[in-house]
Design a protein around this motif. Structure first.
Motif, PDB file in Angstrom:
ATOM      1  N   ARG A  50      49.537 -76.620  25.596  1.00  0.00           N
ATOM      2  CA  ARG A  50      48.965 -77.256  26.778  1.00  0.00           C
ATOM      3  C   ARG A  50      47.478 -76.943  26.850  1.00  0.00           C
ATOM      4  O   ARG A  50      46.996 -75.980  26.244  1.00  0.00           O
ATOM      5  N   VAL A  51      46.777 -77.748  27.575  1.00  0.00           N
ATOM      6  CA  VAL A  51      45.322 -77.635  27.660  1.00  0.00           C
ATOM      7  C   VAL A  51      44.936 -76.396  28.472  1.00  0.00           C
ATOM      8  O   VAL A  51      45.612 -76.019  29.428  1.00  0.00           O
ATOM      9  N   GLY A  52      43.839 -75.775  28.062  1.00  0.00           N
ATOM     10  CA  GLY A  52      43.265 -74.704  28.863  1.00  0.00           C
ATOM     11  C   GLY A  52      43.685 -73.303  28.481  1.00  0.00           C
ATOM     12  O   GLY A  52      43.258 -72.341  29.126  1.00  0.00           O
ATOM     13  N   LEU A  53      44.502 -73.147  27.446  1.00  0.00           N
ATOM     14  CA  LEU A  53      44.899 -71.809  27.030  1.00  0.00           C
ATOM     15  C   LEU A  53      43.743 -71.115  26.303  1.00  0.00           C
ATOM     16  O   LEU A  53      42.930 -71.762  25.652  1.00  0.00           O
ATOM     17  N   PRO A  54      43.666 -69.795  26.390  1.00  0.00           N
ATOM     18  CA  PRO A  54      42.540 -69.075  25.793  1.00  0.00           C
ATOM     19  C   PRO A  54      42.621 -69.086  24.266  1.00  0.00           C
ATOM     20  O   PRO A  54      43.711 -69.165  23.691  1.00  0.00           O
ATOM     21  N   PRO A  55      41.467 -68.971  23.594  1.00  0.00           N
ATOM     22  CA  PRO A  55      41.449 -69.007  22.129  1.00  0.00           C
ATOM     23  C   PRO A  55      41.862 -67.679  21.511  1.00  0.00           C
ATOM     24  O   PRO A  55      41.658 -66.604  22.089  1.00  0.00           O
ATOM     25  N   ALA A  56      42.452 -67.764  20.319  1.00  0.00           N
ATOM     26  CA  ALA A  56      42.824 -66.579  19.536  1.00  0.00           C
ATOM     27  C   ALA A  56      42.397 -66.794  18.098  1.00  0.00           C
ATOM     28  O   ALA A  56      42.349 -67.929  17.604  1.00  0.00           O
ATOM     29  N   LEU A  57      42.102 -65.689  17.420  1.00  0.00           N
ATOM     30  CA  LEU A  57      41.756 -65.743  15.999  1.00  0.00           C
ATOM     31  C   LEU A  57      42.542 -64.668  15.266  1.00  0.00           C
ATOM     32  O   LEU A  57      42.601 -63.515  15.709  1.00  0.00           O
ATOM     33  N   TYR A  58      43.135 -65.045  14.127  1.00  0.00           N
ATOM     34  CA  TYR A  58      43.984 -64.165  13.341  1.00  0.00           C
ATOM     35  C   TYR A  58      43.329 -63.873  11.987  1.00  0.00           C
ATOM     36  O   TYR A  58      42.873 -64.800  11.311  1.00  0.00           O
ATOM     37  N   VAL A  59      43.303 -62.593  11.584  1.00  0.00           N
ATOM     38  CA  VAL A  59      42.653 -62.175  10.339  1.00  0.00           C
ATOM     39  C   VAL A  59      43.682 -61.452   9.462  1.00  0.00           C
ATOM     40  O   VAL A  59      44.247 -60.431   9.876  1.00  0.00           O
ATOM     41  N   HIS A  60      43.891 -61.954   8.255  1.00  0.00           N
ATOM     42  CA  HIS A  60      44.933 -61.430   7.358  1.00  0.00           C
ATOM     43  C   HIS A  60      44.469 -60.192   6.600  1.00  0.00           C
ATOM     44  O   HIS A  60      43.318 -59.760   6.687  1.00  0.00           O
ATOM     45  N   GLY A  61      45.387 -59.636   5.814  1.00  0.00           N
ATOM     46  CA  GLY A  61      45.113 -58.415   5.063  1.00  0.00           C
ATOM     47  C   GLY A  61      44.766 -58.679   3.607  1.00  0.00           C
ATOM     48  O   GLY A  61      44.662 -59.832   3.159  1.00  0.00           O
ATOM     49  N   LEU A 124      41.753 -61.344  19.491  1.00  0.00           N
ATOM     50  CA  LEU A 124      41.571 -61.117  18.060  1.00  0.00           C
ATOM     51  C   LEU A 124      42.746 -60.329  17.497  1.00  0.00           C
ATOM     52  O   LEU A 124      43.104 -59.264  18.026  1.00  0.00           O
ATOM     53  N   PHE A 125      43.341 -60.852  16.424  1.00  0.00           N
ATOM     54  CA  PHE A 125      44.475 -60.227  15.751  1.00  0.00           C
ATOM     55  C   PHE A 125      44.062 -59.843  14.334  1.00  0.00           C
ATOM     56  O   PHE A 125      43.345 -60.586  13.669  1.00  0.00           O
ATOM     57  N   GLY A 126      44.544 -58.698  13.841  1.00  0.00           N
ATOM     58  CA  GLY A 126      44.266 -58.308  12.472  1.00  0.00           C
ATOM     59  C   GLY A 126      45.421 -57.523  11.887  1.00  0.00           C
ATOM     60  O   GLY A 126      46.057 -56.724  12.576  1.00  0.00           O
ATOM     61  N   ASN A 127      45.697 -57.760  10.615  1.00  0.00           N
ATOM     62  CA  ASN A 127      46.747 -57.034   9.891  1.00  0.00           C
ATOM     63  C   ASN A 127      46.134 -56.292   8.712  1.00  0.00           C
ATOM     64  O   ASN A 127      45.384 -56.873   7.928  1.00  0.00           O
ATOM     65  N   SER A 128      46.430 -54.992   8.598  1.00  0.00           N
ATOM     66  CA  SER A 128      46.017 -54.183   7.457  1.00  0.00           C
ATOM     67  C   SER A 128      44.497 -54.222   7.286  1.00  0.00           C
ATOM     68  O   SER A 128      43.769 -53.806   8.181  1.00  0.00           O
ATOM     69  N   LEU A 129      43.991 -54.713   6.127  1.00  0.00           N
ATOM     70  CA  LEU A 129      42.541 -54.863   5.966  1.00  0.00           C
ATOM     71  C   LEU A 129      41.972 -55.678   7.118  1.00  0.00           C
ATOM     72  O   LEU A 129      40.902 -55.367   7.650  1.00  0.00           O
ATOM     73  N   GLY A 130      42.690 -56.723   7.531  1.00  0.00           N
ATOM     74  CA  GLY A 130      42.244 -57.522   8.670  1.00  0.00           C
ATOM     75  C   GLY A 130      42.169 -56.707   9.943  1.00  0.00           C
ATOM     76  O   GLY A 130      41.364 -56.998  10.829  1.00  0.00           O
ATOM     77  N   GLY A 131      43.012 -55.660  10.050  1.00  0.00           N
ATOM     78  CA  GLY A 131      42.943 -54.771  11.207  1.00  0.00           C
ATOM     79  C   GLY A 131      41.679 -53.942  11.197  1.00  0.00           C
ATOM     80  O   GLY A 131      41.065 -53.706  12.253  1.00  0.00           O
ATOM     81  N   ALA A 132      41.261 -53.469  10.005  1.00  0.00           N
ATOM     82  CA  ALA A 132      40.000 -52.734   9.897  1.00  0.00           C
ATOM     83  C   ALA A 132      38.829 -53.647  10.219  1.00  0.00           C
ATOM     84  O   ALA A 132      37.886 -53.260  10.933  1.00  0.00           O
ATOM     85  N   ILE A 133      38.881 -54.874   9.716  1.00  0.00           N
ATOM     86  CA  ILE A 133      37.815 -55.847   9.986  1.00  0.00           C
ATOM     87  C   ILE A 133      37.743 -56.147  11.483  1.00  0.00           C
ATOM     88  O   ILE A 133      36.659 -56.161  12.074  1.00  0.00           O
ATOM     89  N   ALA A 134      38.898 -56.408  12.098  1.00  0.00           N
ATOM     90  CA  ALA A 134      38.926 -56.729  13.527  1.00  0.00           C
ATOM     91  C   ALA A 134      38.429 -55.558  14.362  1.00  0.00           C
ATOM     92  O   ALA A 134      37.750 -55.750  15.385  1.00  0.00           O
ATOM     93  N   THR A 135      38.752 -54.331  13.954  1.00  0.00           N
ATOM     94  CA  THR A 135      38.251 -53.152  14.664  1.00  0.00           C
ATOM     95  C   THR A 135      36.733 -53.106  14.624  1.00  0.00           C
ATOM     96  O   THR A 135      36.071 -52.852  15.652  1.00  0.00           O
TER      97      THR A 135
END
Length: 323
Positions: A50-61, A124-135
Motif C-alpha cells: 500500500r502507498v505511504g509505507l516507509p522505505p527499507a534497504l537490505y544489504v547481503h553478506g 536498514l537491514f544487513g546480514n554478515s558482511l552486510g551487517g558490518a557495512i550497515a553498522t
C-alpha cells in the motif's frame, strides 16, 4: 542457549550461501540497474502493498546477493517499501571502478545509492558482511538510518569459530588459487551442498527445486571473470576492518549507532558465534535481541516469519514510545 561450536564439513566452502532462485526477479519483484559515480548497482525491489509505507534497504553478506533477502522482503511487503542491492562485484553488479572492496568501500556504495535515490532515512537491514557495512553506515550517516536490523553481523571476534576459519583464510594471498587446486574436481552440486551446510542450521530444509536453482546460480557465478577476485578482496577488506582500532573500529562504531537496533543470532551459526549476541546487545545503545536456536547464518532465509515479526515488534515499540 549453548554457544558450543558445531562440527563442520571437512572442507568448508570459504564463502556464504548463493541466493535461491535463478538470476531473475521473483513474482512481485523488479530488477533495475542504477548507475552511480564509479559504480553500477543491481537493485531488486519489492513494492509495498500500500502507498505511504516507509522505505527499507537490505544489504547481503559475503558471496551472497540481493536475492538472499527475497523471503524477508516478501514477508515485510505490508510493512515497508523494500529494496535490496547487489554489492559491487556480487550478484548482478559489476566490480567498482576503483577496485575498492573494503568495508568502507562497500559502505560508500550503500551511502551513494541512498543519497542518489533520496529514499533515506531507511530501515536498514544487513546480514554478515552486510551487517558490518550497515553498522558503519549507521555510525557515520545516522541521518540515513531509521532503524537497524542485523542478522548475524560480521563484527570482530577474538576467538572465531573453527568453521569460520576457511572464510577468513580466503583473504590470504594465494588462498584462492590453493582452494581452486584443492576443489577443482568438485561439481557445482557439491560446492552448493558445502555452502548450504556452512550457512543453514538445517540444510535438509532446502527444497529440491531451490537446491537446483542454487546450483544453477553457482554455475553462472563461476563464469564471471571477477567472481573469485571480488570474493577474495571483500574477505580481505573484512579482515582488515577487524584490525582497526579507535573510532574506526567496528565495535566502536557499533557503540555510536543511535538508531533502534534489532539483533538476530542463530544458535547453529557456523560463521558468527552465538556468544557474540551478548556483546552486541551490550554495545548497541538501543537494541533488542532475537535468538533463534535452530537458525544458522542466514536466519532471514530460514525463518523469515520470525525475523519479520521481531521487526514489526521493534516498530511497534518505537510507535508507542517503548523503544
Amino acid at each position: 542457549m549453548s554457544s558450543t561450536e558445531q562440527p563442520g564439513p571437512r572442507t568448508a566452502a570459504p564463502f556464504e550461501v548463493p541466493p535461491h532462485g535463478r538470476p531473475r526477479a521473483e513474482e512481485g519483484e523488479d530488477l533495475r540497474s542504477v548507475a552511480l559515480p564509479g559504480l553500477t548497482l543491481s537493485v531488486r525491489g519489492r513494492p509495498a502493498t500500500r502507498v505511504g509505507l516507509p522505505p527499507a534497504l537490505y544489504v547481503h553478506g559475503l558471496g551472497g546477493s540481493s536475492q538472499n533477502w527475497s523471503p524477508l522482503m516478501r514477508e515485510l511487503a505490508d510493512t515497508v517499501d523494500g529494496e535490496a542491492l547487489d554489492l559491487p562485484g556480487f550478484g548482478h553488479s559489476p566490480p567498482p571502478d576503483d577496485g575498492d572492496y573494503s568495508v568502507s568501500g562497500h559502505a560508500r556504495a550503500v551511502i551513494r545509492h541512498l543519497d542518489a535515490s533520496g529514499r533515506g532515512p531507511v530501515h536498514l537491514f544487513g546480514n554478515s558482511l552486510g551487517g558490518a557495512i550497515a553498522t558503519r553506515v549507521a555510525a557515520v550517516r545516522p541521518d540515513l538510518v531509521r532503524t537497524l536490523t542485523l542478522v548475524s553481523p560480521a563484527l570482530p571476534e577474538l576467538r572465531p569459530q573453527r568453521t569460520a576459519v576457511p572464510t577468513a583464510l580466503l583473504a590470504a594471498p594465494g588462498a584462492v588459487a590453493l582452494y581452486n587446486r584443492m576443489t577443482g574436481h568438485w561439481t557445482a552440486e557439491r560446492r552448493t551442498r558445502e555452502v548450504l551446510a556452512l550457512c543453514y542450521g538445517d540444510p535438509t530444509s532446502v527444497s529440491a527445486q531451490d537446491f537446483r536453482a542454487a546450483v544453477e546460480e553457482y554455475e553462472r557465478r563461476l563464469t564471471l571473470p571477477y567472481f573469485w577476485d571480488s570474493l577474495a578482496r571483500s574477505a580481505r577488506g573484512l579482515v582488515n576492518a577487524y584490525t582497526l582500532g579507535g573510532r574506526h573500529g567496528l565495535w566502536s562504531q557499533a557503540g555510536r549507532v543511535s538508531a533502534p537496533t534489532l539483533l538476530v543470532y542463530g544458535g547453529r551459526d557456523r560463521l558468527v558465534s552465538f556468544r557474540m549476541a551478548r556483546r552486541a546487545a551490550r554495545t548497541f545503545r538501543d537494541s533488542r535481541l532475537l535468538a533463534l536456536p535452530d537458525a544458522g547464518h542466514v536466519a532471514m532465509m530460514e525463518y523469515p516469519e520470525a525475523v519479520a515479526g521481531a521487526f514489526r515488534d521493534l516498530l511497534g515499540d518505537i510507535d508507542t514510545g517503548r523503544g
